[in-house]
Write a protein that holds these residues in place. Structure first.
Motif, PDB file in Angstrom:
ATOM      1  N   CYS A  48     -15.980   3.286  13.987  1.00  0.00           N
ATOM      2  CA  CYS A  48     -17.354   3.721  14.228  1.00  0.00           C
ATOM      3  C   CYS A  48     -18.338   2.764  13.543  1.00  0.00           C
ATOM      4  O   CYS A  48     -18.685   2.938  12.375  1.00  0.00           O
ATOM      5  CB  CYS A  48     -17.563   5.147  13.737  1.00  0.00           C
ATOM      6  SG  CYS A  48     -19.210   5.767  14.120  1.00  0.00           S
ATOM      7  N   ALA A  49     -18.786   1.772  14.294  1.00  0.00           N
ATOM      8  CA  ALA A  49     -19.713   0.776  13.746  1.00  0.00           C
ATOM      9  C   ALA A  49     -21.003   1.413  13.262  1.00  0.00           C
ATOM     10  O   ALA A  49     -21.539   1.025  12.216  1.00  0.00           O
ATOM     11  CB  ALA A  49     -20.003  -0.291  14.792  1.00  0.00           C
ATOM     12  N   PHE A  50     -21.522   2.394  14.016  1.00  0.00           N
ATOM     13  CA  PHE A  50     -22.767   3.056  13.645  1.00  0.00           C
ATOM     14  C   PHE A  50     -22.645   3.662  12.250  1.00  0.00           C
ATOM     15  O   PHE A  50     -23.513   3.474  11.394  1.00  0.00           O
ATOM     16  CB  PHE A  50     -23.125   4.137  14.679  1.00  0.00           C
ATOM     17  CG  PHE A  50     -24.422   4.830  14.388  1.00  0.00           C
ATOM     18  CD1 PHE A  50     -25.621   4.298  14.851  1.00  0.00           C
ATOM     19  CD2 PHE A  50     -24.456   6.007  13.659  1.00  0.00           C
ATOM     20  CE1 PHE A  50     -26.827   4.930  14.583  1.00  0.00           C
ATOM     21  CE2 PHE A  50     -25.653   6.644  13.390  1.00  0.00           C
ATOM     22  CZ  PHE A  50     -26.841   6.113  13.851  1.00  0.00           C
ATOM     23  N   ASN A 131     -15.474  12.691  10.140  1.00  0.00           N
ATOM     24  CA  ASN A 131     -14.665  12.471  11.336  1.00  0.00           C
ATOM     25  C   ASN A 131     -15.356  13.027  12.574  1.00  0.00           C
ATOM     26  O   ASN A 131     -15.321  12.416  13.644  1.00  0.00           O
ATOM     27  CB  ASN A 131     -13.262  13.066  11.157  1.00  0.00           C
ATOM     28  CG  ASN A 131     -12.317  12.089  10.512  1.00  0.00           C
ATOM     29  OD1 ASN A 131     -11.780  11.217  11.168  1.00  0.00           O
ATOM     30  ND2 ASN A 131     -12.121  12.224   9.204  1.00  0.00           N
ATOM     31  N   ALA A 132     -16.002  14.183  12.454  1.00  0.00           N
ATOM     32  CA  ALA A 132     -16.743  14.744  13.587  1.00  0.00           C
ATOM     33  C   ALA A 132     -17.917  13.838  13.958  1.00  0.00           C
ATOM     34  O   ALA A 132     -18.139  13.549  15.145  1.00  0.00           O
ATOM     35  CB  ALA A 132     -17.227  16.151  13.260  1.00  0.00           C
ATOM     36  N   TRP A 133     -18.665  13.377  12.945  1.00  0.00           N
ATOM     37  CA  TRP A 133     -19.780  12.455  13.220  1.00  0.00           C
ATOM     38  C   TRP A 133     -19.275  11.182  13.894  1.00  0.00           C
ATOM     39  O   TRP A 133     -19.904  10.672  14.827  1.00  0.00           O
ATOM     40  CB  TRP A 133     -20.526  12.096  11.944  1.00  0.00           C
ATOM     41  CG  TRP A 133     -21.443  13.142  11.412  1.00  0.00           C
ATOM     42  CD1 TRP A 133     -21.385  13.725  10.179  1.00  0.00           C
ATOM     43  CD2 TRP A 133     -22.590  13.722  12.055  1.00  0.00           C
ATOM     44  NE1 TRP A 133     -22.420  14.641  10.028  1.00  0.00           N
ATOM     45  CE2 TRP A 133     -23.167  14.649  11.167  1.00  0.00           C
ATOM     46  CE3 TRP A 133     -23.177  13.546  13.302  1.00  0.00           C
ATOM     47  CZ2 TRP A 133     -24.307  15.398  11.478  1.00  0.00           C
ATOM     48  CZ3 TRP A 133     -24.311  14.291  13.621  1.00  0.00           C
ATOM     49  CH2 TRP A 133     -24.854  15.199  12.713  1.00  0.00           C
ATOM     50  N   ALA A 137     -20.523   9.655  17.485  1.00  0.00           N
ATOM     51  CA  ALA A 137     -21.115   8.317  17.583  1.00  0.00           C
ATOM     52  C   ALA A 137     -20.298   7.408  18.505  1.00  0.00           C
ATOM     53  O   ALA A 137     -20.864   6.685  19.330  1.00  0.00           O
ATOM     54  CB  ALA A 137     -21.248   7.692  16.198  1.00  0.00           C
ATOM     55  N   VAL A 138     -18.982   7.450  18.384  1.00  0.00           N
ATOM     56  CA  VAL A 138     -18.131   6.589  19.223  1.00  0.00           C
ATOM     57  C   VAL A 138     -18.178   7.047  20.678  1.00  0.00           C
ATOM     58  O   VAL A 138     -18.288   6.230  21.591  1.00  0.00           O
ATOM     59  CB  VAL A 138     -16.685   6.550  18.679  1.00  0.00           C
ATOM     60  CG1 VAL A 138     -15.745   5.838  19.643  1.00  0.00           C
ATOM     61  CG2 VAL A 138     -16.646   5.859  17.309  1.00  0.00           C
ATOM     62  N   GLN A 143     -25.869   3.164  18.885  1.00  0.00           N
ATOM     63  CA  GLN A 143     -26.104   1.772  18.535  1.00  0.00           C
ATOM     64  C   GLN A 143     -26.622   1.614  17.115  1.00  0.00           C
ATOM     65  O   GLN A 143     -27.387   2.446  16.622  1.00  0.00           O
ATOM     66  CB  GLN A 143     -27.118   1.161  19.509  1.00  0.00           C
ATOM     67  CG  GLN A 143     -26.649   1.174  20.948  1.00  0.00           C
ATOM     68  CD  GLN A 143     -25.395   0.358  21.169  1.00  0.00           C
ATOM     69  OE1 GLN A 143     -25.366  -0.825  20.841  1.00  0.00           O
ATOM     70  NE2 GLN A 143     -24.355   0.982  21.706  1.00  0.00           N
ATOM     71  N   ILE A 144     -26.225   0.536  16.495  1.00  0.00           N
ATOM     72  CA  ILE A 144     -26.702   0.180  15.168  1.00  0.00           C
ATOM     73  C   ILE A 144     -28.157  -0.252  15.267  1.00  0.00           C
ATOM     74  O   ILE A 144     -28.523  -1.010  16.166  1.00  0.00           O
ATOM     75  CB  ILE A 144     -25.860  -0.964  14.575  1.00  0.00           C
ATOM     76  CG1 ILE A 144     -24.434  -0.501  14.363  1.00  0.00           C
ATOM     77  CG2 ILE A 144     -26.464  -1.486  13.286  1.00  0.00           C
ATOM     78  CD1 ILE A 144     -23.481  -1.616  14.000  1.00  0.00           C
TER      79      ILE A 144
END
Length: 146
Positions: A48-50, A131-133, A137-138, A143-144
């Motif tokens: 998850c980059a974000f 993990n839920a977040w 996000a994924v 986006q970052i």
């Protein structure tokens, strides 16, 4: 990668429920350092980059060093993390990768030697929450922000 749906605007009650977990976590005994380390490690595992971007920035604001952040994914190979932090990172990996074995008895026993039952419970909730977040996000290609 294009952003997909916005869960926050489409399902505000669900988003509010997730924020309820974050609000609860803000009242726990978990230190900021512990929170950010577990959030970063789970986010790395989940790709998850974000969240990696958000939580490394938050960790830096809270006084974390760049060197330790660079080494979170290789925490076993360095002496830069305390025993408590290593147990938290191990718990994070095992709970995040629940399909492999979940929180092992060995790791749980290490945690029990270092933390109160309440702290362990709070850590588990924090790991589950990130993990839920990550999954939100994924799944939605959040986006970052530069």
């Amino acid at each position: 990668m294009e952003t997909r749906i916005n869960v926050h605007t489409l399902e505000p009650q669900a988003f509010k429920a997730m924020l309820g977990l974050e609000n609860y976590l803000a009242t726990t005994q978990i230190s900021k350092t512990h929170k950010e380390l577990l959030k970063i490690r789970a986010s790395q595992i989940n790709g998850c980059a974000f969240c990696i971007d958000m939580h490394t920035k938050d960790a830096l604001k809270n006084g974390e060093t760049q060197q330790r952040l660079f080494l979170v994914s290789a925490w076993r190979e360095t002496t830069l993390f305390s025993e408590e932090e290593k147990v938290i990172l191990e718990m994070t990996e095992e709970i995040t990768l629940v399909h492999q074995q979940g929180l092992s008895e060995a790791t749980y026993q290490k945690a029990a030697l270092l933390f109160t039952e309440n702290y362990i419970a709070q850590l588990i909730i924090a790991i589950i929450t990130i993990n839920a977040w990550n999954r939100i996000a994924v799944s939605t290609h959040m986006q970052i922000e530069a």
